[in-house]
Design a protein around this motif. Structure first.
Motif, PDB file in Angstrom:
ATOM      1  N   SER A  16       0.833  -1.203   0.000  1.00  0.00           N
ATOM      2  CA  SER A  16       0.000   0.000   0.000  1.00  0.00           C
ATOM      3  C   SER A  16       0.865   1.249   0.000  1.00  0.00           C
ATOM      4  O   SER A  16       1.979   1.259   0.508  1.00  0.00           O
ATOM      5  CB  SER A  16      -0.903   0.033   1.247  1.00  0.00           C
ATOM      6  N   ARG A  18       0.059   5.781   0.146  1.00  0.00           N
ATOM      7  CA  ARG A  18      -0.897   6.873   0.140  1.00  0.00           C
ATOM      8  C   ARG A  18      -0.242   8.088  -0.507  1.00  0.00           C
ATOM      9  O   ARG A  18       0.768   8.597  -0.018  1.00  0.00           O
ATOM     10  CB  ARG A  18      -1.380   7.239   1.547  1.00  0.00           C
ATOM     11  N   ARG A  67      -9.730  -1.007  -4.852  1.00  0.00           N
ATOM     12  CA  ARG A  67      -8.378  -1.008  -4.289  1.00  0.00           C
ATOM     13  C   ARG A  67      -7.906   0.393  -3.905  1.00  0.00           C
ATOM     14  O   ARG A  67      -7.138   0.549  -2.959  1.00  0.00           O
ATOM     15  CB  ARG A  67      -7.386  -1.597  -5.288  1.00  0.00           C
ATOM     16  N   THR A  69      -8.735   4.523  -2.965  1.00  0.00           N
ATOM     17  CA  THR A  69      -9.739   5.406  -2.377  1.00  0.00           C
ATOM     18  C   THR A  69      -9.236   6.841  -2.439  1.00  0.00           C
ATOM     19  O   THR A  69      -8.127   7.133  -1.962  1.00  0.00           O
ATOM     20  CB  THR A  69     -10.019   5.032  -0.917  1.00  0.00           C
ATOM     21  N   GLN A  82      -5.434   6.777  -1.515  1.00  0.00           N
ATOM     22  CA  GLN A  82      -4.982   5.581  -0.792  1.00  0.00           C
ATOM     23  C   GLN A  82      -4.990   4.409  -1.760  1.00  0.00           C
ATOM     24  O   GLN A  82      -6.030   4.104  -2.349  1.00  0.00           O
ATOM     25  CB  GLN A  82      -5.913   5.294   0.390  1.00  0.00           C
ATOM     26  N   ASN A  84      -4.280   0.469  -2.141  1.00  0.00           N
ATOM     27  CA  ASN A  84      -4.086  -0.812  -1.470  1.00  0.00           C
ATOM     28  C   ASN A  84      -3.984  -1.934  -2.491  1.00  0.00           C
ATOM     29  O   ASN A  84      -4.401  -1.795  -3.646  1.00  0.00           O
ATOM     30  CB  ASN A  84      -5.241  -1.087  -0.521  1.00  0.00           C
ATOM     31  N   ASN A  85      -3.459  -3.059  -2.052  1.00  0.00           N
ATOM     32  CA  ASN A  85      -3.322  -4.229  -2.909  1.00  0.00           C
ATOM     33  C   ASN A  85      -2.699  -3.846  -4.261  1.00  0.00           C
ATOM     34  O   ASN A  85      -3.228  -4.184  -5.323  1.00  0.00           O
ATOM     35  CB  ASN A  85      -4.690  -4.900  -3.120  1.00  0.00           C
TER      36      ASN A  85
END
Length: 130
Positions: A16, A18, A67, A69, A82, A84-85
């Motif tokens: 991940s 950000r 995945r 955001t 954000q 992720n994955n």
């Protein structure tokens, strides 16, 4: 007017990150903000967009739905992405942009991100290894 993208780095698949898009010289919650990715040797494409705060509309490309955001912190005049994955195909330079005083009213929904993005920040590099 400035946009500063940051938060990129190198991660392994499944990791991940950000990203942050810090705005200065204008109030970003009155504008649409978009995140774009330019993969090596490819054209820049939109990844996610968020409308001005009052409208609260968000777009994600199919490749990142579920995945990534996007969010906005108006107090910090910053928009975040954000991620992720993460997958190797997410590798690229990520840019943020805004449509400050854009030529037309943006159309942002779950299916489209159409705005006159006219101010761009310098990109931040994301590298995802398998």
């Amino acid at each position: 007017v400035q946009l500063q993208a940051s938060g990129g780095g190198s991660v392994q698949s499944g990791g991940s990150l950000r990203l942050s898009c810090a705005a200065s010289g204008f109030t970003s919650h009155y504008t649409a903000i978009g995140w774009f990715r330019q993969a090596p040797g490819k054209e820049r494409k939109e990844v996610s967009c968020i409308s001005k705060s009052r409208d609260d509309r968000i777009y994600y490309s199919e490749s990142v739905k579920g995945r990534f955001t996007i969010s906005r912190d108006s107090a910090k005049n910053t928009v975040y992405l954000q991620m992720n994955n993460l997958k190797p195909e997410d590798t690229g330079v990520y840019y943020c942009a805004t449509d400050l005083e854009g030529a037309y009213t943006p159309a942002i929904s779950t299916t489209e991100c159409d705005a006159a993005f006219n101010y761009w920040g310098k990109g931040t590099l994301v590298t995802v290894s398998s």
